[in-house]
Design an enzyme around this catalytic site. Structure first.
Site, PDB file in Angstrom:
ATOM      1  N   GLY A 163      -6.150   1.814   6.410  1.00 20.82           N
ATOM      2  CA  GLY A 163      -5.612   0.876   7.397  1.00 20.82           C
ATOM      3  C   GLY A 163      -5.182  -0.416   6.723  1.00 20.82           C
ATOM      4  O   GLY A 163      -5.115  -0.503   5.498  1.00 20.82           O
ATOM      5  N   ASP A 223      -2.160  -6.267 -10.289  1.00 17.84           N
ATOM      6  CA  ASP A 223      -1.088  -7.211  -9.956  1.00 17.84           C
ATOM      7  C   ASP A 223      -1.588  -8.387  -9.135  1.00 17.84           C
ATOM      8  O   ASP A 223      -0.786  -9.183  -8.629  1.00 17.84           O
ATOM      9  CB  ASP A 223       0.059  -6.493  -9.237  1.00 17.84           C
ATOM     10  CG  ASP A 223      -0.367  -5.889  -7.895  1.00 17.84           C
ATOM     11  OD1 ASP A 223      -1.506  -6.155  -7.453  1.00 17.84           O
ATOM     12  OD2 ASP A 223       0.429  -5.140  -7.299  1.00 17.84           O
ATOM     13  N   HIS A 279      -5.515  -3.468  -8.679  1.00 19.23           N
ATOM     14  CA  HIS A 279      -4.830  -2.557  -9.577  1.00 19.23           C
ATOM     15  C   HIS A 279      -3.919  -3.285 -10.562  1.00 19.23           C
ATOM     16  O   HIS A 279      -2.935  -2.740 -11.037  1.00 19.23           O
ATOM     17  CB  HIS A 279      -4.034  -1.519  -8.783  1.00 19.23           C
ATOM     18  CG  HIS A 279      -3.136  -2.114  -7.737  1.00 19.23           C
ATOM     19  ND1 HIS A 279      -3.601  -2.563  -6.526  1.00 19.23           N
ATOM     20  CD2 HIS A 279      -1.813  -2.361  -7.729  1.00 19.23           C
ATOM     21  CE1 HIS A 279      -2.585  -3.048  -5.813  1.00 19.23           C
ATOM     22  NE2 HIS A 279      -1.490  -2.943  -6.537  1.00 19.23           N
ATOM     23  N   HIS A 339      12.425  -2.641   0.139  1.00 17.73           N
ATOM     24  CA  HIS A 339      12.065  -3.867  -0.590  1.00 17.73           C
ATOM     25  C   HIS A 339      12.529  -3.771  -2.048  1.00 17.73           C
ATOM     26  O   HIS A 339      13.047  -4.735  -2.612  1.00 17.73           O
ATOM     27  CB  HIS A 339      10.554  -4.071  -0.570  1.00 17.73           C
ATOM     28  CG  HIS A 339       9.995  -4.413   0.772  1.00 17.73           C
ATOM     29  ND1 HIS A 339      10.541  -5.367   1.599  1.00 17.73           N
ATOM     30  CD2 HIS A 339       8.911  -3.923   1.440  1.00 17.73           C
ATOM     31  CE1 HIS A 339       9.828  -5.454   2.713  1.00 17.73           C
ATOM     32  NE2 HIS A 339       8.834  -4.586   2.639  1.00 17.73           N
ATOM     33  N   HIS A 388      11.478  -8.174   5.239  1.00 19.36           N
ATOM     34  CA  HIS A 388      11.099  -7.627   6.545  1.00 19.36           C
ATOM     35  C   HIS A 388      12.094  -8.041   7.623  1.00 19.36           C
ATOM     36  O   HIS A 388      12.538  -9.189   7.668  1.00 19.36           O
ATOM     37  CB  HIS A 388       9.696  -8.084   6.930  1.00 19.36           C
ATOM     38  CG  HIS A 388       8.639  -7.317   6.209  1.00 19.36           C
ATOM     39  ND1 HIS A 388       7.406  -7.836   5.917  1.00 19.36           N
ATOM     40  CD2 HIS A 388       8.655  -6.061   5.698  1.00 19.36           C
ATOM     41  CE1 HIS A 388       6.693  -6.918   5.272  1.00 19.36           C
ATOM     42  NE2 HIS A 388       7.436  -5.838   5.132  1.00 19.36           N
ATOM     43  N   HIS A 424       3.975   0.077  -4.962  1.00 20.60           N
ATOM     44  CA  HIS A 424       2.571   0.485  -5.046  1.00 20.60           C
ATOM     45  C   HIS A 424       2.085   0.931  -3.672  1.00 20.60           C
ATOM     46  O   HIS A 424       2.337   0.252  -2.676  1.00 20.60           O
ATOM     47  CB  HIS A 424       1.702  -0.680  -5.530  1.00 20.60           C
ATOM     48  CG  HIS A 424       2.056  -1.161  -6.905  1.00 20.60           C
ATOM     49  ND1 HIS A 424       1.649  -2.386  -7.403  1.00 20.60           N
ATOM     50  CD2 HIS A 424       2.785  -0.585  -7.895  1.00 20.60           C
ATOM     51  CE1 HIS A 424       2.113  -2.544  -8.629  1.00 20.60           C
ATOM     52  NE2 HIS A 424       2.814  -1.471  -8.952  1.00 20.60           N
TER      53      HIS A 424
END
Lengths: 384, 85
Positions: free
Chosen positions: A77, A69, A67, A120, A126, A93
Site C-alpha cells: 500500500g 536513492d 534502496h 514520468h 502528475h 523503481h
C-alpha cells in the site's frame, strides 16, 4: 496534464530490468513492461528497446524499503513506485513489497503502474485529471485500459504526434464507404426534428442520428450529401440508437437496448456489442440520453425521470445514491431524446424536436429570448 | 484505513509537496499554523478533485490513504505538480 520540464532528445530509448519482482515470472514481467512502454509508443514516434546488459536510458528495479536513492519504499500500500524524470536519468523503481499482479483484480496491476511510471520517465508530471493515467492515485485494475486524452495531449506536447498513424483516428483514412441515401430524405428531419441521439466525434464533428440514418451538422445546419446510412459508415452499428457520446479518450460509445458499441472514428474498436451491465455497471438498459460532463469527465445517463452519474475512475462507478430525479436539472423535461455538451460549454437537451440550453453556472435552463425550448429544426438543422 | 490523525495528514501533505518537507518528521517538533494546514488541505482537495472544505473530512482522509505514485521531485521529495497548464 503537467510537464516536468525535461524530455529525451532521442526517439529510440533503451531500458533494462535490472532487478525483477520476487512474485512474478520474469518472462511475464518482460511482456507487461513492454506493453507499458508501448502505451506511449502508440501515441508518438518513440521506440523502446529492451536490453539485458550494459548502459541503458531507463533502468527498472523492484526494491524493498531503503534502496539507495534516499526515498525508501513503505511496504504494501501507500507508495507503489517512483520514477525519475529524463533530466534525472529516467529510472523507475517499484516497491517489491506490493503484490504485483497481471490481468487480475487481485493485487496491484503491474502494467498500469509501470505505464504511469514510464510517463514520468518520459517527462510527464502528475495530472489533476482524475481519469488520466498520470493522476497520482492508483485506481485499481482496468481490464480495458486506455490512455485518457489528457495523457495523449501531454506526451504529444513533449514528443509530437505519431507520424505514421494517429490512433485517435484524426487523419486516419477510414476504409468504410459512406453512401448517401436519396436526397430529399433530409426533409424528414425538418418535418419532424426529433432525433435519437446527437454527439460530437473526437474530430469535432457533430452528428445527429435518427432511425437508420445520420446527418452531419455544421454551423449552417445539415451538411450537403446527408442523410447517410448509419450501418454503412459505422460498420456493425444498428440504427435506432438510444444514446451516444465521445469520451475523453477520443472513443465514441453507442448505446441501444442492453448493448453498447465502441468506435474509434468510424471503425469499431474491438469485439462489440457488449452488455451495458458489463461495461457500464450500474447503468440501466434502454437509456434515453447520455452526456460527458467536460469539467469532471463523469458520464451522465438519463432515462425516464431519473439520471445516473458514471465515474469510470471510481469503484463502483455509480454511487449507491443514484439514480436521482431528473428534476434536479431545473427546467429539463423527463423522457429525453438526446443530450450533448457542446464546445461553448453549454449542455443541450433534445426532446420531440425541441431543445433546451442548460447553463452549468446557474444549473438551470437558460432564460433567453426566444425562450427555451426552441425548435431544433430551425436552430440546429437549418430548416426553413 | 483512512488517515486518522492530523499528524498523519501533515506527514502526507509534506511528503507530496503541499507542506514544508520538514513536517515529514513529526519528531522534528515542527508546529504549523492552522491556516497553513487548511491551505494545504484545500490545495490537496483541489488537486484530487474533492469537495473543497479545508477540513480533514472522511473523503479527504480516504483519498490520502489510496495507493499512489511517489514520484520524486527535483528537490528530493515526492510531490504533486500543482503548476497551471
Amino acid at each position: 496534464y503537467a510537464l516536468q520540464g525535461s524530455r529525451w532528445r532521442v526517439k529510440e530509448l533503451s531500458y533494462k530490468i535490472a532487478k525483477y519482482p520476487k512474485n512474478l515470472d520474469h518472462g511475464k514481467v518482460d511482456v507487461e513492461l513492454a506493453k507499458a512502454f508501448q502505451v506511449w509508443a502508440d501515441q508518438t514516434d518513440l521506440t523502446f528497446v529492451r536490453k539485458t546488459k550494459g548502459q541503458v536510458h531507463i533502468e527498472i528495479r523492484f526494491e524493498k524499503g531503503e534502496h539507495g536513492d534516499g526515498d525508501p519504499f513503505d511496504g504494501p500500500g501507500g507508495t507503489l513506485a517512483h520514477a525519475y524524470f529524463p533530466v534525472y536519468g529516467g529510472d523507475a523503481h517499484f516497491d517489491d513489497a506490493e503484490n504485483w499482479s497481471i490481468g487480475s483484480y487481485r493485487g496491484t496491476n503491474l502494467f498500469q503502474v509501470a505505464a504511469h511510471e514510464f510517463g514520468h520517465s518520459l517527462g510527464l508530471s502528475h495530472s489533476d485529471v482524475k481519469t488520466a493515467l498520470m493522476a497520482p492515485f492508483y485506481r485499481g485494475y482496468e481490464p480495458h485500459f486506455q490512455l485518457d486524452v489528457d495523457d495523449i495531449q501531454g506526451i504529444q506536447a513533449l514528443y509530437g504526434k505519431k507520424a505514421s498513424k494517429t490512433p485517435m483516428s484524426t487523419g486516419v483514412k477510414t476504409t468504410t464507404t459512406e453512401s448517401s441515401v436519396p436526397s430529399g430524405e433530409d426533409a424528414e428531419l425538418c418535418n419532424d426534428a426529433s432525433v435519437d441521439t446527437v454527439f460530437r466525434s473526437a474530430e469535432g464533428v457533430t452528428y445527429a442520428f435518427k432511425g437508420d440514418h445520420y446527418w452531419k451538422l455544421t454551423d449552417d445546419g445539415i451538411a450537403a450529401g446527408y442523410p447517410k446510412t448509419i450501418s454503412r459508415s459505422w460498420q456493425g452499428l444498428p440504427g435506432h440508437i438510444d444514446a451516444a457520446f465521445t469520451y475523453r479518450n477520443g472513443k465514441t460509445y453507442f448505446f441501444k437496448g442492453s448493448q453498447y458499441w465502441r468506435y474509434v472514428g468510424k471503425k469499431v474498436d474491438g469485439d462489440y456489442p457488449k452488455q451495458i451491465s458489463d461495461g457500464f455497471t450500474g447503468i440501466p438498459d434502454n437509456v434515453d440520453a447520455a452526456v460527458v460532463w467536460s469539467g469532471n469527465g463523469k458520464i451522465y445517463f438519463f432515462k425516464g425521470s431519473k439520471f445516473w452519474r458514471f465515474d469510470p475512475s471510481q469503484k463502483p462507478p455509480v454511487k449507491s445514491t443514484y439514480p436521482k430525479p431528473l428534476s434536479n436539472w431545473e427546467g429539463i423535461p423527463d423522457n429525453l431524446d438526446a443530450a450533448l455538451q457542446y464546445t461553448n460549454g453549454y449542455t443541450y437537451f433534445f426532446k420531440r424536436g425541441q431543445y433546451y440550453r442548460f447553463n452549468d453556472r446557474t444549473f438551470s435552463v437558460d432564460t433567453a429570448d426566444p425562450a427555451f425550448p426552441r425548435p431544433a429544426g430551425y436552430w440546429w438543422f437549418g430548416c426553413k | 484505513a483512512p488517515v486518522q490523525s492530523d499528524t498523519q495528514a501533515m506527514i502526507y501533505l509534506s511528503q507530496f509537496g503541499y507542506l514544508n518537507p520538514k513536517v515529514r518528521n513529526p519528531s522534528s517538533g515542527t508546529i504549523i499554523a492552522a491556516d497553513t494546514m487548511k491551505k494545504a488541505i484545500i490545495e490537496f482537495q483541489a488537486f484530487a478533485g474533492l469537495n473543497i472544505t479545508g477540513e480533514l473530512d472522511r473523503e479527504t482522509a480516504e483519498t490520502m490513504s489510496l495507493p499512489r505514485c511517489g514520484v520524486r521531485d527535483k528537490v528530493g521529495y515526492a510531490s504533486d505538480s500543482r503548476s497551471k497548464r
